[in-house]
Design a protein around this motif. Structure first.
Motif, PDB file in Angstrom:
ATOM      1  N   GLY A 109       0.838  -1.192   0.000  1.00 40.72           N
ATOM      2  CA  GLY A 109       0.000   0.000   0.000  1.00 40.72           C
ATOM      3  C   GLY A 109       0.866   1.232   0.000  1.00 40.72           C
ATOM      4  N   ASP A 110       0.242   2.360  -0.265  1.00 42.53           N
ATOM      5  CA  ASP A 110       0.950   3.630  -0.292  1.00 42.53           C
ATOM      6  C   ASP A 110       0.295   4.593   0.672  1.00 42.53           C
ATOM      7  OD1 ASP A 110       2.803   2.945  -2.336  1.00 42.53           O
ATOM      8  OD2 ASP A 110       1.153   3.102  -3.767  1.00 42.53           O
ATOM      9  N   ALA A 111       1.118   5.515   1.185  1.00 41.78           N
ATOM     10  CA  ALA A 111       0.593   6.517   2.106  1.00 41.78           C
ATOM     11  C   ALA A 111       1.370   7.807   1.926  1.00 41.78           C
ATOM     12  CB  ALA A 111       0.712   6.037   3.559  1.00 41.78           C
ATOM     13  N   SER A 112       0.713   8.895   2.217  1.00 42.95           N
ATOM     14  CA  SER A 112       1.403  10.178   2.285  1.00 42.95           C
ATOM     15  C   SER A 112       1.462  10.593   3.744  1.00 42.95           C
ATOM     16  CB  SER A 112       0.667  11.240   1.460  1.00 42.95           C
ATOM     17  OG  SER A 112      -0.631  11.457   1.993  1.00 42.95           O
ATOM     18  N   ALA A 113       2.581  11.194   4.135  1.00 39.27           N
ATOM     19  CA  ALA A 113       2.778  11.536   5.541  1.00 39.27           C
ATOM     20  C   ALA A 113       3.241  12.983   5.665  1.00 39.27           C
ATOM     21  CB  ALA A 113       3.800  10.606   6.187  1.00 39.27           C
ATOM     22  N   ASP A 114       2.690  13.666   6.645  1.00 39.51           N
ATOM     23  CA  ASP A 114       3.167  14.979   7.056  1.00 39.51           C
ATOM     24  C   ASP A 114       3.861  14.789   8.400  1.00 39.51           C
ATOM     25  OD1 ASP A 114       1.875  16.240   4.873  1.00 39.51           O
ATOM     26  OD2 ASP A 114      -0.011  16.140   5.985  1.00 39.51           O
ATOM     27  N   ALA A 115       5.071  15.280   8.511  1.00 44.83           N
ATOM     28  CA  ALA A 115       5.829  15.006   9.740  1.00 44.83           C
ATOM     29  C   ALA A 115       6.687  16.203  10.128  1.00 44.83           C
ATOM     30  CB  ALA A 115       6.709  13.770   9.554  1.00 44.83           C
ATOM     31  N   ARG A 116       7.051  16.227  11.381  1.00 44.39           N
ATOM     32  CA  ARG A 116       7.994  17.216  11.887  1.00 44.39           C
ATOM     33  C   ARG A 116       9.091  16.474  12.644  1.00 44.39           C
ATOM     34  NH1 ARG A 116       8.532  22.443  12.110  1.00 44.39           N
ATOM     35  NH2 ARG A 116       9.786  23.423  13.725  1.00 44.39           N
ATOM     36  N   LEU A 117      10.329  16.748  12.253  1.00 39.99           N
ATOM     37  CA  LEU A 117      11.482  16.081  12.843  1.00 39.99           C
ATOM     38  C   LEU A 117      12.368  17.112  13.527  1.00 39.99           C
ATOM     39  CD1 LEU A 117      13.423  13.591  13.116  1.00 39.99           C
ATOM     40  CD2 LEU A 117      14.372  14.278  10.901  1.00 39.99           C
ATOM     41  N   LYS A 118      12.782  16.822  14.745  1.00 38.79           N
ATOM     42  CA  LYS A 118      13.696  17.706  15.467  1.00 38.79           C
ATOM     43  C   LYS A 118      14.793  16.868  16.101  1.00 38.79           C
ATOM     44  CE  LYS A 118      12.747  19.494  19.543  1.00 38.79           C
ATOM     45  NZ  LYS A 118      12.132  20.331  20.595  1.00 38.79           N
ATOM     46  N   ILE A 119      16.043  17.269  15.856  1.00 41.06           N
ATOM     47  CA  ILE A 119      17.195  16.590  16.456  1.00 41.06           C
ATOM     48  C   ILE A 119      18.119  17.641  17.046  1.00 41.06           C
ATOM     49  CG2 ILE A 119      19.260  15.215  15.978  1.00 41.06           C
ATOM     50  CD1 ILE A 119      17.750  13.833  13.775  1.00 41.06           C
ATOM     51  N   GLN A 120      18.552  17.437  18.273  1.00 39.18           N
ATOM     52  CA  GLN A 120      19.564  18.310  18.845  1.00 39.18           C
ATOM     53  C   GLN A 120      20.672  17.454  19.465  1.00 39.18           C
ATOM     54  OE1 GLN A 120      18.319  20.841  22.056  1.00 39.18           O
ATOM     55  NE2 GLN A 120      16.801  19.391  22.815  1.00 39.18           N
ATOM     56  N   LEU A 121      21.888  17.969  19.345  1.00 42.68           N
ATOM     57  CA  LEU A 121      23.061  17.208  19.769  1.00 42.68           C
ATOM     58  C   LEU A 121      24.029  18.131  20.489  1.00 42.68           C
ATOM     59  CD1 LEU A 121      24.722  14.538  19.626  1.00 42.68           C
ATOM     60  CD2 LEU A 121      25.674  15.390  17.484  1.00 42.68           C
ATOM     61  N   ALA A 122      24.468  17.732  21.678  1.00 42.76           N
ATOM     62  CA  ALA A 122      25.462  18.487  22.450  1.00 42.76           C
ATOM     63  C   ALA A 122      26.554  17.519  22.884  1.00 42.76           C
ATOM     64  CB  ALA A 122      24.822  19.133  23.679  1.00 42.76           C
ATOM     65  N   GLN A 123      27.815  17.929  22.686  1.00 45.19           N
ATOM     66  CA  GLN A 123      28.956  17.086  23.016  1.00 45.19           C
ATOM     67  C   GLN A 123      29.923  17.843  23.910  1.00 45.19           C
ATOM     68  OE1 GLN A 123      29.115  14.545  18.794  1.00 45.19           O
ATOM     69  NE2 GLN A 123      30.786  15.905  19.343  1.00 45.19           N
ATOM     70  N   LEU A 124      30.408  17.167  24.941  1.00 40.27           N
ATOM     71  CA  LEU A 124      31.418  17.727  25.832  1.00 40.27           C
ATOM     72  C   LEU A 124      32.493  16.680  26.056  1.00 40.27           C
ATOM     73  CD1 LEU A 124      32.349  20.050  27.705  1.00 40.27           C
ATOM     74  CD2 LEU A 124      31.100  18.922  29.542  1.00 40.27           C
ATOM     75  N   ALA A 125      33.750  17.032  25.773  1.00 39.54           N
ATOM     76  CA  ALA A 125      34.848  16.067  25.893  1.00 39.54           C
ATOM     77  C   ALA A 125      36.004  16.677  26.676  1.00 39.54           C
ATOM     78  CB  ALA A 125      35.329  15.621  24.523  1.00 39.54           C
ATOM     79  N   TYR A 126      36.665  15.849  27.459  1.00 35.58           N
ATOM     80  CA  TYR A 126      37.929  16.214  28.101  1.00 35.58           C
ATOM     81  C   TYR A 126      39.040  15.749  27.165  1.00 35.58           C
ATOM     82  CZ  TYR A 126      41.203  17.186  31.865  1.00 35.58           C
ATOM     83  OH  TYR A 126      42.211  17.719  32.631  1.00 35.58           O
ATOM     84  N   LYS A 127      39.907  16.679  26.731  1.00 34.27           N
ATOM     85  CA  LYS A 127      40.871  16.369  25.686  1.00 34.27           C
ATOM     86  C   LYS A 127      42.305  16.454  26.176  1.00 34.27           C
ATOM     87  CE  LYS A 127      39.719  17.301  21.470  1.00 34.27           C
ATOM     88  NZ  LYS A 127      39.342  17.902  20.161  1.00 34.27           N
TER      89      LYS A 127
END
Length: 264
Positions: A109-127
């Motif tokens: 079957g087929d479908a149409s989709a309306d969507a909202r995508l949110k991605i957030q990324l935070a990185q902290l490193a001891y170097k």
């Protein structure tokens, strides 16, 4: 996010109590970069449903500019903290192909989709920075915080049966982070760098991996103020309930970052 603020504030306090020699000219005591990450996103989404599995396939979206913040702090001459944060949020329309088996027969079957995508990324490193000349190599260990929100409404049919379905998912976690990089000062005003990082999340209801890599250049027309640009790629692959392969989300962000950098 609060843990990052506490660690950063503590490190600044500790560093102010130390007397420093001059570090490598490829490094700064403290720097803050603010700019935009201009990317063309590609993503794919898969979800198990009562009728079978729904897959979007690879979908390319229009270019978008993501706000990005980076900061580096030296603690002594060869150790320090590195922070990186950005977020992607967009709405999209997609066509979803679905396949199921009913009474031993494959139906589609087929479908149409309306969507909202949110991605957030935070990185902290001891170097740890190895070397003391114009070129230094860095190795970092730390943590990454990620959050992925997906909301969809789909309309379509399967084997002649029409319907409407809504799907909402929000996942977030803190995962171990490994970073490697190299920085070199060509002169007092020009620097080159290359960086790569990986995040691996195992266990729990959501797991997967996140990879980042970029190469860039910085130019300082003023002693404490400069501009920079790099080209990078971010690949995110998350799985929800991997034992049953309940849902998966894959995102690839590719493009340049341009920023203004203040250093001390």
């Amino acid at each position: 996010m609060r843990i990052f603020s506490v660690i950063l504030a503590t490190s600044i306090g500790l560093s102010s109590m130390n007397a420093f020699a001059d570090p490598s000219p490829a490094l700064d005591r403290f720097s803050l970069s603010v700019g935009g990450y201009y990317v063309q996103p590609t993503f794919n989404i898969g979800v198990n449903t009562d009728y079978g599995r729904a897959e979007t396939g690879d979908l390319k979206r229009d270019h978008a500019t993501l706000g990005r913040i980076r900061s580096d702090l030296l603690l002594g001459d060869h150790q320090g903290l590195a922070f990186d944060y950005y977020r992607y949020s967009n709405s999209f329309d997609a066509s979803i192909a679905r396949t199921a088996t009913l009474n031993g027969q494959a139906v589609t079957g087929d479908a149409s989709a309306d969507a909202r995508l949110k991605i957030q990324l935070a990185q902290l490193a001891y170097k740890w920075w190895l070397g003391s000349g114009n070129t230094v190599f860095g190795v970092g260990l730390g943590a990454a915080y990620y959050q992925a929100d997906l909301n969809t409404t789909a309309r379509g049919s399967l084997d002649g049966v029409s319907g409407v379905a809504s799907y909402s998912r929000s996942d977030n976690a803190i995962a171990p982070l490994l970073e490697v990089g190299v920085r070199t000062a060509l002169s007092d005003t020009v620097r080159l760098y290359a960086e790569a990082s990986g995040v691996k999340k195992n266990g729990g209801s959501t797991n997967g991996h996140i990879y980042n890599g970029n190469v860039g250049i910085e130019w300082f027309p003023l002693k404490n103020v400069g501009i920079g640009a790099d080209y990078g790629i971010t690949k995110i692959q998350l799985y929800r309930d991997a034992a049953r392969y309940d849902a998966n989300l894959g995102v690839k962000l590719v493009g340049p970052t341009a920023y203004v950098k203040v250093r001390f």
